[in-house]
Design a protein around this motif. Structure first.
Motif, mmCIF file in Angstrom:
data_model
loop_
_atom_site.group_PDB
_atom_site.id
_atom_site.type_symbol
_atom_site.label_atom_id
_atom_site.label_comp_id
_atom_site.label_asym_id
_atom_site.label_seq_id
_atom_site.Cartn_x
_atom_site.Cartn_y
_atom_site.Cartn_z
ATOM 1 N N PRO A 161 0.804 -1.219 0.000
ATOM 2 C CA PRO A 161 0.000 0.000 0.000
ATOM 3 C C PRO A 161 0.841 1.276 0.000
ATOM 4 C CG PRO A 161 -0.274 -1.204 2.074
ATOM 5 C CD PRO A 161 0.564 -2.055 1.172
ATOM 6 N N ASN A 162 2.053 1.213 0.546
ATOM 7 C CA ASN A 162 2.925 2.393 0.531
ATOM 8 C C ASN A 162 3.344 2.757 -0.889
ATOM 9 O OD1 ASN A 162 2.910 2.714 3.360
ATOM 10 N ND2 ASN A 162 4.486 1.140 3.564
ATOM 11 N N ILE A 163 3.637 1.749 -1.707
ATOM 12 C CA ILE A 163 3.999 2.003 -3.106
ATOM 13 C C ILE A 163 2.790 2.535 -3.863
ATOM 14 C CG2 ILE A 163 4.760 0.949 -5.278
ATOM 15 C CD1 ILE A 163 7.039 1.244 -3.301
ATOM 16 N N LEU A 164 1.620 1.920 -3.648
ATOM 17 C CA LEU A 164 0.399 2.415 -4.304
ATOM 18 C C LEU A 164 0.176 3.890 -3.994
ATOM 19 C CD1 LEU A 164 -2.222 -0.460 -3.805
ATOM 20 C CD2 LEU A 164 -1.254 0.338 -5.960
ATOM 21 N N ASN A 165 0.297 4.249 -2.735
ATOM 22 C CA ASN A 165 0.085 5.643 -2.325
ATOM 23 C C ASN A 165 1.146 6.577 -2.891
ATOM 24 O OD1 ASN A 165 -2.263 5.078 -0.889
ATOM 25 N ND2 ASN A 165 -1.138 4.664 0.997
ATOM 26 N N LEU A 166 2.398 6.125 -2.932
ATOM 27 C CA LEU A 166 3.482 6.949 -3.459
ATOM 28 C C LEU A 166 3.288 7.204 -4.953
ATOM 29 C CD1 LEU A 166 6.227 8.356 -2.952
ATOM 30 C CD2 LEU A 166 7.311 6.182 -3.587
ATOM 31 N N VAL A 167 2.993 6.148 -5.708
ATOM 32 C CA VAL A 167 2.787 6.308 -7.151
ATOM 33 C C VAL A 167 1.586 7.214 -7.410
ATOM 34 C CG1 VAL A 167 2.205 5.096 -9.287
ATOM 35 C CG2 VAL A 167 3.914 4.133 -7.737
ATOM 36 N N LYS A 168 0.537 7.003 -6.649
ATOM 37 C CA LYS A 168 -0.657 7.844 -6.791
ATOM 38 C C LYS A 168 -0.302 9.313 -6.519
ATOM 39 C CE LYS A 168 -5.453 8.072 -5.389
ATOM 40 N NZ LYS A 168 -6.548 7.482 -4.668
ATOM 41 N N PHE A 169 0.448 9.551 -5.466
ATOM 42 C CA PHE A 169 0.866 10.906 -5.111
ATOM 43 C C PHE A 169 1.679 11.545 -6.239
ATOM 44 C CE2 PHE A 169 4.174 13.673 -3.253
ATOM 45 C CZ PHE A 169 3.366 14.669 -2.724
ATOM 46 N N TYR A 170 2.650 10.792 -6.779
ATOM 47 C CA TYR A 170 3.485 11.315 -7.862
ATOM 48 C C TYR A 170 2.667 11.636 -9.110
ATOM 49 C CZ TYR A 170 7.950 9.901 -5.614
ATOM 50 O OH TYR A 170 9.025 9.763 -4.794
ATOM 51 N N LEU A 171 1.756 10.734 -9.487
ATOM 52 C CA LEU A 171 1.060 10.873 -10.767
ATOM 53 C C LEU A 171 -0.142 11.797 -10.717
ATOM 54 C CD1 LEU A 171 1.303 7.246 -12.164
ATOM 55 C CD2 LEU A 171 2.778 9.220 -12.627
ATOM 56 N N GLU A 172 -0.743 11.954 -9.565
ATOM 57 C CA GLU A 172 -1.879 12.880 -9.486
ATOM 58 C C GLU A 172 -1.446 14.318 -9.730
ATOM 59 O OE1 GLU A 172 -3.801 11.865 -5.780
ATOM 60 O OE2 GLU A 172 -5.258 10.609 -6.843
ATOM 61 N N LYS A 173 -0.157 14.608 -9.549
ATOM 62 C CA LYS A 173 0.368 15.940 -9.860
ATOM 63 C C LYS A 173 0.177 16.268 -11.338
ATOM 64 C CE LYS A 173 4.069 15.855 -6.446
ATOM 65 N NZ LYS A 173 5.526 15.874 -6.238
ATOM 66 N N ILE A 190 10.509 -0.221 -14.794
ATOM 67 C CA ILE A 190 11.082 0.749 -13.862
ATOM 68 C C ILE A 190 11.545 -0.020 -12.635
ATOM 69 C CG2 ILE A 190 10.622 2.700 -12.329
ATOM 70 C CD1 ILE A 190 8.559 3.688 -14.238
ATOM 71 N N GLN A 191 12.772 0.259 -12.195
ATOM 72 C CA GLN A 191 13.287 -0.396 -10.996
ATOM 73 C C GLN A 191 13.041 0.455 -9.761
ATOM 74 O OE1 GLN A 191 17.273 -1.939 -12.715
ATOM 75 N NE2 GLN A 191 16.790 -3.134 -10.872
ATOM 76 N N LYS A 192 12.643 -0.221 -8.676
ATOM 77 C CA LYS A 192 12.500 0.432 -7.375
ATOM 78 C C LYS A 192 13.876 0.493 -6.736
ATOM 79 C CE LYS A 192 8.052 -1.813 -6.455
ATOM 80 N NZ LYS A 192 7.394 -2.772 -5.584
ATOM 81 N N PRO A 193 14.180 1.497 -5.988
ATOM 82 C CA PRO A 193 13.386 2.709 -5.798
ATOM 83 C C PRO A 193 13.514 3.607 -7.032
ATOM 84 C CG PRO A 193 15.447 2.904 -4.593
ATOM 85 C CD PRO A 193 15.434 1.540 -5.225
ATOM 86 N N PHE A 194 12.433 4.275 -7.361
ATOM 87 C CA PHE A 194 12.427 5.146 -8.525
ATOM 88 C C PHE A 194 12.144 6.573 -8.075
ATOM 89 C CE2 PHE A 194 8.431 2.805 -8.171
ATOM 90 C CZ PHE A 194 7.557 3.833 -7.839
ATOM 91 N N SER A 195 12.594 7.512 -8.873
ATOM 92 C CA SER A 195 12.346 8.921 -8.564
ATOM 93 C C SER A 195 11.014 9.343 -9.163
ATOM 94 C CB SER A 195 13.467 9.796 -9.137
ATOM 95 O OG SER A 195 13.391 9.813 -10.551
ATOM 96 N N SER A 196 10.480 10.415 -8.665
ATOM 97 C CA SER A 196 9.247 10.988 -9.197
ATOM 98 C C SER A 196 9.426 11.336 -10.670
ATOM 99 C CB SER A 196 8.870 12.245 -8.400
ATOM 100 O OG SER A 196 7.887 12.987 -9.060
ATOM 101 N N ILE A 197 10.557 11.929 -11.010
ATOM 102 C CA ILE A 197 10.828 12.349 -12.390
ATOM 103 C C ILE A 197 10.866 11.146 -13.324
ATOM 104 C CG2 ILE A 197 12.512 13.452 -13.924
ATOM 105 C CD1 ILE A 197 11.174 15.463 -12.098
ATOM 106 N N ARG A 198 11.581 10.095 -12.928
ATOM 107 C CA ARG A 198 11.692 8.890 -13.770
ATOM 108 C C ARG A 198 10.315 8.270 -14.003
ATOM 109 N NH1 ARG A 198 12.124 5.119 -17.224
ATOM 110 N NH2 ARG A 198 13.285 3.246 -16.762
ATOM 111 N N LEU A 199 9.528 8.150 -12.942
ATOM 112 C CA LEU A 199 8.189 7.576 -13.065
ATOM 113 C C LEU A 199 7.313 8.436 -13.961
ATOM 114 C CD1 LEU A 199 6.021 5.493 -12.169
ATOM 115 C CD2 LEU A 199 5.472 7.093 -10.326
ATOM 116 N N ARG A 200 7.278 9.718 -13.697
ATOM 117 C CA ARG A 200 6.406 10.616 -14.456
ATOM 118 C C ARG A 200 6.807 10.681 -15.930
ATOM 119 N NH1 ARG A 200 6.810 15.871 -11.332
ATOM 120 N NH2 ARG A 200 5.244 16.622 -12.789
ATOM 121 N N LEU A 201 8.096 10.675 -16.218
ATOM 122 C CA LEU A 201 8.571 10.702 -17.602
ATOM 123 C C LEU A 201 8.202 9.411 -18.339
ATOM 124 C CD1 LEU A 201 10.154 12.200 -19.790
ATOM 125 C CD2 LEU A 201 12.225 11.121 -18.905
ATOM 126 N N THR A 202 8.388 8.277 -17.689
ATOM 127 C CA THR A 202 8.046 7.001 -18.315
ATOM 128 C C THR A 202 6.543 6.909 -18.577
ATOM 129 O OG1 THR A 202 9.933 5.959 -17.225
ATOM 130 C CG2 THR A 202 8.241 4.484 -18.101
#
Length: 142
Positions: free
Chosen positions: A15-27, A105-117
């Motif tokens: 759930p921590n990863i789900l919340n983190l990805v959601k937080f990054y992408l909702e931006k 994408i490999q964990k841990p990933f940055s917000s920038i890497r995730l959002r760009l991909t």
């Protein structure tokens, strides 16, 4: 201009990863739906259309490789899939990703890497959708 926010499905048993990805992408104004396992995600995919899927490689019940093969071979879904893993990719993983996924994408990933991909995968989907529409319009659909 219509508000066509892309729908993104995120599958991870943490759930921590789900919340983190959601937080990054909702931006970036995406609509995010989370699922904690592959079986729940398959159920969601039969009821709702998604523009992109992010799936964790290692999960109980159904791992990411099994999930992606099932949505391609059984559900015949064509939306881009991004695999997420804490592992170093193996040859087997890479063969399946080459055949079925958009990227990894490999964990841990940055917000920038995730959002760009995610941005690039959605751009790719948009281009493929336009190509399909042109093929259908010209009567040359595959």
């Amino acid at each position: 201009m219509p508000d066509n926010k892309p729908n993104i499905l995120i599958i991870d048993d943490d759930p921590n990863i789900l919340n983190l990805v959601k937080f990054y992408l909702e931006k970036d104004k995406y609509t995010i739906i989370g699922a904690h396992n592959g079986k729940l995600a398959i159920s969601l995919l039969t009821k709702q259309q998604f523009d992109l899927i992010l799936v964790d490689m290692l999960m109980p019940q159904m791992d990411g490789l099994t999930f992606i093969k099932e949505i391609r071979e059984e559900l015949h879904l064509e939306c881009p899939v991004i695999m997420v893993t804490a592992q170093e990719p193996t040859e087997k993983m890479m063969r399946i990703i080459y055949e079925y996924a958009y990227d990894i994408i490999q964990k841990p990933f940055s917000s920038i890497r995730l959002r760009l991909t995610v941005h690039n995968a959605l751009k790719f989907k948009d281009l493929m959708d336009k190509y399909t529409r042109l093929q259908e319009k010209s009567g040359h659909a595959d």
